[in-house]
Design a protein around this motif. Structure first.
Motif, PDB file in Angstrom:
ATOM      1  N   UNK A  39       0.698  -1.232  -0.110  1.00 18.30           N
ATOM      2  CA  UNK A  39       0.054  -0.087   0.104  1.00 18.30           C
ATOM      3  C   UNK A  39       0.708   1.210   0.063  1.00 18.30           C
ATOM      4  N   UNK A  40       2.065   1.188  -0.373  1.00 15.69           N
ATOM      5  CA  UNK A  40       2.966   2.279  -0.409  1.00 15.69           C
ATOM      6  C   UNK A  40       2.361   3.369  -1.228  1.00 15.69           C
ATOM      7  N   UNK A  41       1.796   3.049  -2.485  1.00  9.81           N
ATOM      8  CA  UNK A  41       1.273   3.892  -3.605  1.00  9.81           C
ATOM      9  C   UNK A  41       0.181   3.105  -4.251  1.00  9.81           C
ATOM     10  N   UNK A  42      -0.723   3.996  -4.795  1.00  8.02           N
ATOM     11  CA  UNK A  42      -1.740   3.506  -5.497  1.00  8.02           C
ATOM     12  C   UNK A  42      -1.216   2.901  -6.913  1.00  8.02           C
ATOM     13  N   UNK A  43      -1.906   1.514  -7.089  1.00  2.70           N
ATOM     14  CA  UNK A  43      -1.774   0.677  -8.135  1.00  2.70           C
ATOM     15  C   UNK A  43      -0.392  -0.319  -8.123  1.00  2.70           C
ATOM     16  N   UNK A  44       0.245  -0.277  -6.945  1.00  3.38           N
ATOM     17  CA  UNK A  44       1.216  -1.053  -6.457  1.00  3.38           C
ATOM     18  C   UNK A  44       0.616  -2.562  -6.279  1.00  3.38           C
ATOM     19  N   UNK A  45       1.372  -3.409  -6.859  1.00  2.00           N
ATOM     20  CA  UNK A  45       0.768  -4.860  -6.677  1.00  2.00           C
ATOM     21  C   UNK A  45       0.846  -5.087  -5.241  1.00  2.00           C
ATOM     22  N   UNK A  46       0.124  -6.067  -4.768  1.00  2.00           N
ATOM     23  CA  UNK A  46       0.418  -6.227  -3.277  1.00  2.00           C
ATOM     24  C   UNK A  46       1.446  -7.378  -3.127  1.00  2.00           C
ATOM     25  N   UNK A  47       1.999  -7.404  -1.901  1.00  2.00           N
ATOM     26  CA  UNK A  47       3.145  -8.465  -1.711  1.00  2.00           C
ATOM     27  C   UNK A  47       2.664 -10.018  -1.892  1.00  2.00           C
ATOM     28  N   UNK A  48       1.269 -10.238  -1.542  1.00  2.00           N
ATOM     29  CA  UNK A  48       0.702 -11.710  -1.731  1.00  2.00           C
ATOM     30  C   UNK A  48       0.855 -12.093  -3.358  1.00  2.00           C
ATOM     31  N   UNK A  49       0.583 -11.013  -4.338  1.00  2.00           N
ATOM     32  CA  UNK A  49       0.455 -11.429  -5.615  1.00  2.00           C
ATOM     33  C   UNK A  49       1.800 -11.640  -6.027  1.00  2.00           C
ATOM     34  N   UNK A  50       2.652 -10.901  -5.734  1.00  2.00           N
ATOM     35  CA  UNK A  50       4.299 -10.790  -5.918  1.00  2.00           C
ATOM     36  C   UNK A  50       4.520 -12.384  -5.622  1.00  2.00           C
ATOM     37  N   UNK A  51       4.425 -12.566  -4.309  1.00  2.00           N
ATOM     38  CA  UNK A  51       4.728 -13.782  -3.731  1.00  2.00           C
ATOM     39  C   UNK A  51       4.378 -15.062  -4.577  1.00  2.00           C
ATOM     40  N   UNK A  52       2.921 -15.098  -4.542  1.00  2.00           N
ATOM     41  CA  UNK A  52       2.327 -15.988  -5.544  1.00  2.00           C
ATOM     42  C   UNK A  52       3.376 -16.137  -6.879  1.00  2.00           C
ATOM     43  N   UNK A  53       3.279 -15.130  -7.595  1.00  2.00           N
ATOM     44  CA  UNK A  53       4.176 -15.362  -8.965  1.00  2.00           C
ATOM     45  C   UNK A  53       5.486 -15.724  -8.866  1.00  2.00           C
ATOM     46  N   UNK A  54       6.308 -15.210  -7.731  1.00  2.00           N
ATOM     47  CA  UNK A  54       7.590 -15.816  -7.765  1.00  2.00           C
ATOM     48  C   UNK A  54       7.641 -17.010  -7.276  1.00  2.00           C
ATOM     49  N   UNK A  55       6.791 -17.433  -6.303  1.00  2.00           N
ATOM     50  CA  UNK A  55       6.970 -18.867  -5.794  1.00  2.00           C
ATOM     51  C   UNK A  55       6.408 -19.599  -6.986  1.00  2.00           C
ATOM     52  N   UNK A  56       5.338 -19.423  -7.737  1.00  2.00           N
ATOM     53  CA  UNK A  56       4.963 -20.295  -8.980  1.00  2.00           C
ATOM     54  C   UNK A  56       6.051 -20.557  -9.840  1.00  2.00           C
ATOM     55  N   UNK A  57       7.019 -19.651 -10.200  1.00  2.00           N
ATOM     56  CA  UNK A  57       8.311 -19.634 -11.105  1.00  2.00           C
ATOM     57  C   UNK A  57       9.334 -20.426 -10.108  1.00  2.00           C
ATOM     58  N   UNK A  58       8.993 -21.160  -8.972  1.00  2.00           N
ATOM     59  CA  UNK A  58      10.091 -21.685  -8.424  1.00  2.00           C
ATOM     60  C   UNK A  58      11.166 -20.940  -7.495  1.00  2.00           C
ATOM     61  N   UNK A  59      10.977 -19.891  -7.421  1.00  2.00           N
ATOM     62  CA  UNK A  59      11.999 -18.984  -6.652  1.00  2.00           C
ATOM     63  C   UNK A  59      11.442 -18.737  -5.230  1.00  2.00           C
ATOM     64  N   UNK A  60      12.611 -18.461  -4.370  1.00  2.00           N
ATOM     65  CA  UNK A  60      12.130 -18.135  -2.878  1.00  2.00           C
ATOM     66  C   UNK A  60      11.703 -16.485  -2.742  1.00  2.00           C
ATOM     67  N   UNK A  61      11.233 -16.346  -1.889  1.00  2.00           N
ATOM     68  CA  UNK A  61      10.508 -14.874  -1.813  1.00  2.00           C
ATOM     69  C   UNK A  61      10.740 -14.484  -0.394  1.00  2.00           C
ATOM     70  N   UNK A  62      11.191 -13.037  -0.075  1.00  2.00           N
ATOM     71  CA  UNK A  62      11.206 -12.702   1.168  1.00  2.00           C
ATOM     72  C   UNK A  62      10.779 -11.261   1.270  1.00  2.00           C
ATOM     73  N   UNK A  63      10.009 -10.920   2.269  1.00  2.00           N
ATOM     74  CA  UNK A  63       9.254  -9.635   2.469  1.00  2.00           C
ATOM     75  C   UNK A  63       9.968  -9.047   3.456  1.00  2.00           C
ATOM     76  N   UNK A  64      10.950  -7.972   3.256  1.00  2.00           N
ATOM     77  CA  UNK A  64      11.722  -7.118   4.026  1.00  2.00           C
ATOM     78  C   UNK A  64      11.454  -5.728   4.012  1.00  2.00           C
ATOM     79  N   UNK A  65      10.183  -5.241   4.291  1.00  2.00           N
ATOM     80  CA  UNK A  65       9.841  -3.900   3.922  1.00  2.00           C
ATOM     81  C   UNK A  65      10.606  -2.832   4.817  1.00  2.00           C
TER      82      UNK A  65
END
Length: 138
Positions: A39-65
């Motif tokens: 929610x840092x700015x309007x239109x920014x994809x949320x972390x859950x959607x990025x995580x899902x895409x990254x993990x679906x591609x077989x990568x590890x995801x870390x959220x360190x805001x």
């Protein structure tokens, strides 16, 4: 997607999209670090959607805001731990890449000199000379 190489095993980028994850995997990245709060700015994809895409591609995801130009020691330590614990290429991103390169420079996971860290940032297009005193005090 704009990717700025920093070292052989790290690149930084502005905001990525979930659909970018497969291309990252194809480029040899093993993990993605998100340094943006949701929610840092309007239109920014949320972390859950990025995580899902990254993990679906077989990568590890870390959220360190981090936000507001503050780089708490806990975030620096967590960034260092992820970098040291990933045996290959990592992509770190935020809105512009500046927070991610700053965390890399402060965390210093590879034990580089202050000059080497500042030069790596400079070569990637980021001027972190304002951190010189803080880096020298580490």
């Amino acid at each position: 997607m704009e990717i700025r190489p920093v070292t052989d095993d790290l690149a930084v980028a502005p905001q990525i999209q979930p659909e970018d994850a497969q291309a990252l995997a194809e480029r040899g990245f093993l993990a993605v670090i998100c340094n943006r709060p949701d929610g840092e700015e309007p239109g920014q994809p949320d972390v859950a959607s990025i995580r899902a895409g990254v993990e679906a591609a077989g990568l590890h995801f870390h959220h360190l805001p981090v936000s507001g130009g503050a780089f708490p020691q806990a975030a620096i330590d967590a960034f260092r731990e992820v970098r040291r614990g990933t045996p290959g290429k990592v992509l770190a991103y935020c809105r512009t890449g500046t927070r991610s390169i700053t965390l890399e420079t402060l965390a210093n996971p590879r034990g580089l000199s202050v000059e080497e860290r500042l030069e790596n940032a400079r070569a990637a297009g980021y001027d972190l000379s304002g951190l010189t005193d803080r880096l020298n005090a580490q």
